[in-house]
Design an enzyme around this catalytic site. Structure first.
Site, PDB file in Angstrom:
ATOM      1  N   ARG A 177     -18.619  10.019 -57.633  1.00 34.42           N
ATOM      2  CA  ARG A 177     -19.586  11.105 -57.837  1.00 34.42           C
ATOM      3  C   ARG A 177     -21.012  10.553 -57.839  1.00 34.42           C
ATOM      4  NH1 ARG A 177     -18.297  15.896 -60.528  1.00 34.42           N
ATOM      5  NH2 ARG A 177     -20.097  15.745 -61.926  1.00 34.42           N
ATOM      6  N   ARG A 210     -27.470   3.297 -53.932  1.00 35.17           N
ATOM      7  CA  ARG A 210     -28.558   3.372 -52.944  1.00 35.17           C
ATOM      8  C   ARG A 210     -29.288   2.068 -52.790  1.00 35.17           C
ATOM      9  NH1 ARG A 210     -30.843   8.041 -55.393  1.00 35.17           N
ATOM     10  NH2 ARG A 210     -29.653   9.786 -54.574  1.00 35.17           N
ATOM     11  N   ARG A 255     -10.227  16.772 -71.236  1.00 36.18           N
ATOM     12  CA  ARG A 255     -11.065  15.959 -72.096  1.00 36.18           C
ATOM     13  C   ARG A 255     -12.041  16.899 -72.771  1.00 36.18           C
ATOM     14  NH1 ARG A 255     -10.554  11.625 -74.961  1.00 36.18           N
ATOM     15  NH2 ARG A 255     -12.441  10.345 -75.089  1.00 36.18           N
ATOM     16  N   ARG A 292     -24.269  10.368 -74.062  1.00 32.34           N
ATOM     17  CA  ARG A 292     -25.622  10.685 -73.608  1.00 32.34           C
ATOM     18  C   ARG A 292     -26.389  11.387 -74.715  1.00 32.34           C
ATOM     19  NH1 ARG A 292     -23.518  13.537 -67.934  1.00 32.34           N
ATOM     20  NH2 ARG A 292     -22.098  14.828 -69.139  1.00 32.34           N
ATOM     21  N   GLU A 352     -23.993  13.776 -77.088  1.00 31.21           N
ATOM     22  CA  GLU A 352     -22.718  14.236 -76.513  1.00 31.21           C
ATOM     23  C   GLU A 352     -21.627  13.221 -76.833  1.00 31.21           C
ATOM     24  OE1 GLU A 352     -23.465  15.766 -72.543  1.00 31.21           O
ATOM     25  OE2 GLU A 352     -21.463  15.106 -71.952  1.00 31.21           O
ATOM     26  N   TYR A 385     -12.527  19.442 -61.085  1.00 28.65           N
ATOM     27  CA  TYR A 385     -13.783  18.917 -61.634  1.00 28.65           C
ATOM     28  C   TYR A 385     -14.940  19.502 -60.813  1.00 28.65           C
ATOM     29  CZ  TYR A 385     -16.588  15.030 -63.703  1.00 28.65           C
ATOM     30  OH  TYR A 385     -17.494  14.251 -64.379  1.00 28.65           O
ATOM     31  N   ASP A 426     -18.487  21.261 -59.935  1.00 26.83           N
ATOM     32  CA  ASP A 426     -19.855  21.477 -60.387  1.00 26.83           C
ATOM     33  C   ASP A 426     -20.225  22.936 -60.099  1.00 26.83           C
ATOM     34  OD1 ASP A 426     -20.506  19.020 -61.505  1.00 26.83           O
ATOM     35  OD2 ASP A 426     -20.955  18.132 -59.564  1.00 26.83           O
TER      36      ASP A 426
HETATM   37  P1  FAD Z   1     -16.583  28.090 -67.718  1.00 27.43           P
HETATM   38  O1  FAD Z   1     -18.044  27.972 -67.744  1.00 27.43           O
HETATM   39  O2  FAD Z   1     -15.767  27.192 -68.593  1.00 27.43           O
HETATM   40  O3  FAD Z   1     -16.215  29.604 -68.061  1.00 27.43           O
HETATM   41  C1  FAD Z   1     -14.936  30.003 -68.446  1.00 27.43           C
HETATM   42  C2  FAD Z   1     -15.119  31.061 -69.520  1.00 27.43           C
HETATM   43  O4  FAD Z   1     -13.858  31.638 -69.808  1.00 27.43           O
HETATM   44  C3  FAD Z   1     -15.644  30.474 -70.835  1.00 27.43           C
HETATM   45  O5  FAD Z   1     -16.761  31.202 -71.263  1.00 27.43           O
HETATM   46  C4  FAD Z   1     -14.461  30.613 -71.783  1.00 27.43           C
HETATM   47  O6  FAD Z   1     -14.854  30.842 -73.122  1.00 27.43           O
HETATM   48  C5  FAD Z   1     -13.753  31.825 -71.200  1.00 27.43           C
HETATM   49  N1  FAD Z   1     -12.332  31.881 -71.534  1.00 27.43           N
HETATM   50  C6  FAD Z   1     -11.429  30.890 -71.399  1.00 27.43           C
HETATM   51  N2  FAD Z   1     -10.228  31.299 -71.813  1.00 27.43           N
HETATM   52  C7  FAD Z   1     -10.376  32.592 -72.228  1.00 27.43           C
HETATM   53  C8  FAD Z   1      -9.491  33.547 -72.795  1.00 27.43           C
HETATM   54  N3  FAD Z   1      -8.214  33.247 -73.035  1.00 27.43           N
HETATM   55  N4  FAD Z   1      -9.972  34.782 -73.090  1.00 27.43           N
HETATM   56  C9  FAD Z   1     -11.289  35.080 -72.864  1.00 27.43           C
HETATM   57  N5  FAD Z   1     -12.160  34.200 -72.348  1.00 27.43           N
HETATM   58  C10 FAD Z   1     -11.717  32.968 -72.031  1.00 27.43           C
HETATM   59  N6  FAD Z   1     -22.293  21.305 -63.131  1.00 27.43           N
HETATM   60  C11 FAD Z   1     -23.359  21.085 -62.338  1.00 27.43           C
HETATM   61  O7  FAD Z   1     -23.420  21.617 -61.231  1.00 27.43           O
HETATM   62  N7  FAD Z   1     -24.400  20.288 -62.761  1.00 27.43           N
HETATM   63  C12 FAD Z   1     -24.406  19.693 -63.980  1.00 27.43           C
HETATM   64  O8  FAD Z   1     -25.359  18.986 -64.326  1.00 27.43           O
HETATM   65  C13 FAD Z   1     -23.273  19.901 -64.832  1.00 27.43           C
HETATM   66  N8  FAD Z   1     -23.218  19.312 -66.048  1.00 27.43           N
HETATM   67  C14 FAD Z   1     -22.138  19.545 -66.853  1.00 27.43           C
HETATM   68  C15 FAD Z   1     -22.113  18.934 -68.104  1.00 27.43           C
HETATM   69  C16 FAD Z   1     -21.032  19.158 -68.964  1.00 27.43           C
HETATM   70  C17 FAD Z   1     -21.013  18.493 -70.302  1.00 27.43           C
HETATM   71  C18 FAD Z   1     -19.957  19.991 -68.539  1.00 27.43           C
HETATM   72  C19 FAD Z   1     -18.783  20.225 -69.450  1.00 27.43           C
HETATM   73  C20 FAD Z   1     -19.975  20.584 -67.291  1.00 27.43           C
HETATM   74  C21 FAD Z   1     -21.058  20.367 -66.430  1.00 27.43           C
HETATM   75  N9  FAD Z   1     -21.135  20.977 -65.175  1.00 27.43           N
HETATM   76  C22 FAD Z   1     -22.220  20.739 -64.361  1.00 27.43           C
HETATM   77  C23 FAD Z   1     -20.036  21.825 -64.676  1.00 27.43           C
HETATM   78  C24 FAD Z   1     -20.257  23.325 -64.938  1.00 27.43           C
HETATM   79  O9  FAD Z   1     -20.358  23.537 -66.329  1.00 27.43           O
HETATM   80  C25 FAD Z   1     -19.071  24.094 -64.367  1.00 27.43           C
HETATM   81  O10 FAD Z   1     -18.922  23.833 -63.003  1.00 27.43           O
HETATM   82  C26 FAD Z   1     -19.163  25.614 -64.541  1.00 27.43           C
HETATM   83  O11 FAD Z   1     -19.778  25.999 -65.726  1.00 27.43           O
HETATM   84  C27 FAD Z   1     -17.759  26.169 -64.502  1.00 27.43           C
HETATM   85  O12 FAD Z   1     -17.783  27.576 -64.521  1.00 27.43           O
HETATM   86  P2  FAD Z   1     -16.424  28.362 -64.797  1.00 27.43           P
HETATM   87  O13 FAD Z   1     -16.741  29.807 -64.761  1.00 27.43           O
HETATM   88  O14 FAD Z   1     -15.359  27.841 -63.938  1.00 27.43           O
HETATM   89  O15 FAD Z   1     -15.974  27.893 -66.268  1.00 27.43           O
HETATM   90  N1  UDP Z   2     -20.648   6.997 -65.243  1.00 33.82           N
HETATM   91  C1  UDP Z   2     -20.831   5.733 -65.741  1.00 33.82           C
HETATM   92  N2  UDP Z   2     -22.042   5.387 -66.270  1.00 33.82           N
HETATM   93  C2  UDP Z   2     -23.073   6.261 -66.332  1.00 33.82           C
HETATM   94  C3  UDP Z   2     -22.880   7.568 -65.815  1.00 33.82           C
HETATM   95  C4  UDP Z   2     -21.654   7.909 -65.289  1.00 33.82           C
HETATM   96  O1  UDP Z   2     -19.920   4.924 -65.708  1.00 33.82           O
HETATM   97  O2  UDP Z   2     -24.143   5.893 -66.843  1.00 33.82           O
HETATM   98  C5  UDP Z   2     -19.326   7.348 -64.671  1.00 33.82           C
HETATM   99  C6  UDP Z   2     -18.398   7.945 -65.745  1.00 33.82           C
HETATM  100  O3  UDP Z   2     -17.076   7.554 -65.454  1.00 33.82           O
HETATM  101  C7  UDP Z   2     -18.577   9.419 -65.522  1.00 33.82           C
HETATM  102  C8  UDP Z   2     -18.683   9.483 -63.997  1.00 33.82           C
HETATM  103  O4  UDP Z   2     -19.448   8.312 -63.666  1.00 33.82           O
HETATM  104  O5  UDP Z   2     -17.487  10.163 -66.019  1.00 33.82           O
HETATM  105  C9  UDP Z   2     -19.334  10.724 -63.435  1.00 33.82           C
HETATM  106  O6  UDP Z   2     -20.622  10.852 -63.982  1.00 33.82           O
HETATM  107  P1  UDP Z   2     -21.361  12.255 -64.042  1.00 33.82           P
HETATM  108  O7  UDP Z   2     -22.743  12.003 -64.531  1.00 33.82           O
HETATM  109  O8  UDP Z   2     -21.186  12.928 -62.745  1.00 33.82           O
HETATM  110  O9  UDP Z   2     -20.502  12.983 -65.163  1.00 33.82           O
HETATM  111  P2  UDP Z   2     -20.574  14.478 -65.767  1.00 33.82           P
HETATM  112  O10 UDP Z   2     -22.031  14.878 -65.769  1.00 33.82           O
HETATM  113  O11 UDP Z   2     -19.707  15.334 -64.916  1.00 33.82           O
HETATM  114  O12 UDP Z   2     -20.028  14.289 -67.146  1.00 33.82           O
END
Ligand code: FAD
Ligand code: UDP
Length: 373
Positions: free
Chosen positions: A173, A177, A252, A283, A305, A353, A355
């Site tokens: 991911r 560079r 996770r 982070r 986090e 996984y 985004d």
């Molecule tokens: P979700 O946002 O999980 O929505 C699912 C919803 O369903 C939730 O609100 C949940 O409460 C609800 N639900 C589940 N089960 C039930 C139930 N039984 N009854 C009623 N409601 C229910 N993506 C990026 O592009 N850039 C980023 O920088 C980025 N950073 C991230 C950082 C973190 C820490 C995490 C965890 C994710 C990150 N993502 C990022 C990914 C991004 O959050 C997801 O791709 C996106 O939010 C997923 O949308 P979704 O609708 O599939 O799921």
């Molecule tokens: N990762 C790492 N060091 C860093 C940042 C990321 O080893 O400083 C690895 C780690 O395994 C992580 C993966 O790269 O789970 C993907 O990173 P990303 O920032 O895409 O994770 P997310 O934002 O989805 O948690």
């Protein structure tokens, strides 16, 4: 309940995109959400004039013009470029792995010097050309020094597993560079919605044909919902939908610790990764930097986090897409064929996984299949 065409379970980006598109086509939609707010993991809310990303840093990035144009309907985006800093026991490095990182680590100045150093480390580690796991993949991409300082500790705490037991795609991911460029993403478009993400989902769900009910868990009345709605879009966990009958998929979880501080600028960057094994969090994000310092003078909000094991009842933030779990997911997907009135979508429904841009793309694909068949 009969007045609805669709029940959407979950008000995250997948559910909201589907609901928006369905209502645009004159369909009546009910959205249920078990949390006390809409927007799933992209939820943001304001504290001291700062947009706080409640569920971790969310940076929108995509190379898909259709998706980029699509999201712009709902918010104006700023020009934020993600450039996280890594803190390894007090040593500061630029991410992703680029000439700035290589220069600081090894004193090299040119790409060919960096390539030679990486190659030498790779040779010494006897890594094959066909990496079998995340550790081998990482060393084969950037050598042992970076693996030891910037990857191993972070990865093993993030996933709660040895890097030798993790799939290699996770580390791919991140860009590697040979230029002095700290942009974390390779995508063509990137930014943060000015005023946060919640407004996007709010606008998506604004149509009069959509009713939203928060604090409502699908599993409290699963059979009634299935019976009473012609079609269900389910964005929760697919294994839970089937009562874990084939076994649990692995997830996770995370714990977020948020503090409001009386300082103007705490860490000088939106995202700082703690890449050593000992620091319990991965982070620290300082939210005001996503909007270039906007917010009340003398105040800031930070979030640590902490990775966490998942067990039933915990929030499943990440699917664990190794081969064992992907195999099990495939079996659940086969089971899903037996319930054609339910469409499984999003990070949890499709166990991927994803985004944000991939979620929008997946939701629009579902919309096409549903309405243009
Ligand atoms: P979700 O946002 O999980 O929505 C699912 C919803 O369903 C939730 O609100 C949940 O409460 C609800 N639900 C589940 N089960 C039930 C139930 N039984 N009854 C009623 N409601 C229910 N993506 C990026 O592009 N850039 C980023 O920088 C980025 N950073 C991230 C950082 C973190 C820490 C995490 C965890 C994710 C990150 N993502 C990022 C990914 C991004 O959050 C997801 O791709 C996106 O939010 C997923 O949308 P979704 O609708 O599939 O799921
Ligand atoms: N990762 C790492 N060091 C860093 C940042 C990321 O080893 O400083 C690895 C780690 O395994 C992580 C993966 O790269 O789970 C993907 O990173 P990303 O920032 O895409 O994770 P997310 O934002 O989805 O948690």
């Amino acid at each position: 309940m009969e007045k609805y065409d669709y029940l959407v379970v979950g008000s995250g980006l997948f559910g909201a995109t589907f609901a928006y598109e369905a209502a645009k086509r004159g369909k009546r939609v009910k959205v249920i959400e078990k949390r006390d707010h809409i927007a799933g993991n992209i939820y943001t809310h304001e504290v001291d004039g700062i947009q706080v990303h409640q569920y971790g840093a969310h940076i929108f990035h995509t190379s898909n013009k259709e998706v980029w144009d699509y999201i712009q309907q709902f918010a104006e985006f700023n020009r934020y470029t993600n450039s996280p800093i890594a803190n390894y026991n007090g040593e500061i490095y630029n991410l992703p792995f680029n000439m700035n990182t290589f220069n600081k680590l090894w004193g090299v100045q040119t790409p060919s010097e960096a390539v030679a150093e990486i190659e030498q480390q790779k040779q010494k580690a006897h890594i094959s050309d066909n990496p079998k796991n995340l550790e081998e993949q990482a060393i084969s991409l950037i050598g042992t020094d970076i693996y030891e300082k910037l990857i191993k500790g972070y990865t093993e705490k993030q996933w709660g597993k040895k890097a030798t037991e993790l799939p290699s795609f996770i580390i791919r991911r991140l860009p590697v560079r040979l230029t002095y460029d700290n942009n974390y993403f390779n995508d063509k478009y990137q930014g943060i919605p000015i005023g946060g993400y919640t407004q996007i989902v709010k606008k998506m769900l604004e149509n009069k044909l959509i009713d939203v009910e928060i604090n409502t868990d699908f599993f409290d009345k699963k059979n009634d919902y299935i019976k009473n709605f012609p079609k269900v879009i389910f964005t929760g966990m697919i294994d839970q939908f089937f009562d874990y009958q084939l076994g649990e998929l692995e997830y996770r979880s995370l714990r977020f610790e948020t503090d409001e501080l009386d300082v103007n600028n705490y860490q000088g960057n939106a995202v700082v990764n703690y890449t050593d094994a000992k620091t319990p969090y991965t982070r620290v994000i300082e939210h005001k930097h996503f909007e270039f310092g906007k917010g009340k003078e003398g105040k800031t909000v930070i979030t640590r986090e902490y990775p966490a094991n998942w067990s039933r009842g915990d929030e499943p933030y990440y699917p664990m897409n190794d081969s064992k779990n992907n195999e099990l997911y495939k079996k659940y997907k086969d089971l899903a064929q037996n319930v054609p009135s339910v469409i499984f979508g999003g990070r949890l429904g499709q166990y991927r996984y994803y985004d944000m841009h991939q979620v929008i793309h997946a939701a629009l694909t579902t919309v096409t299949q549903e309405f243009e068949k």
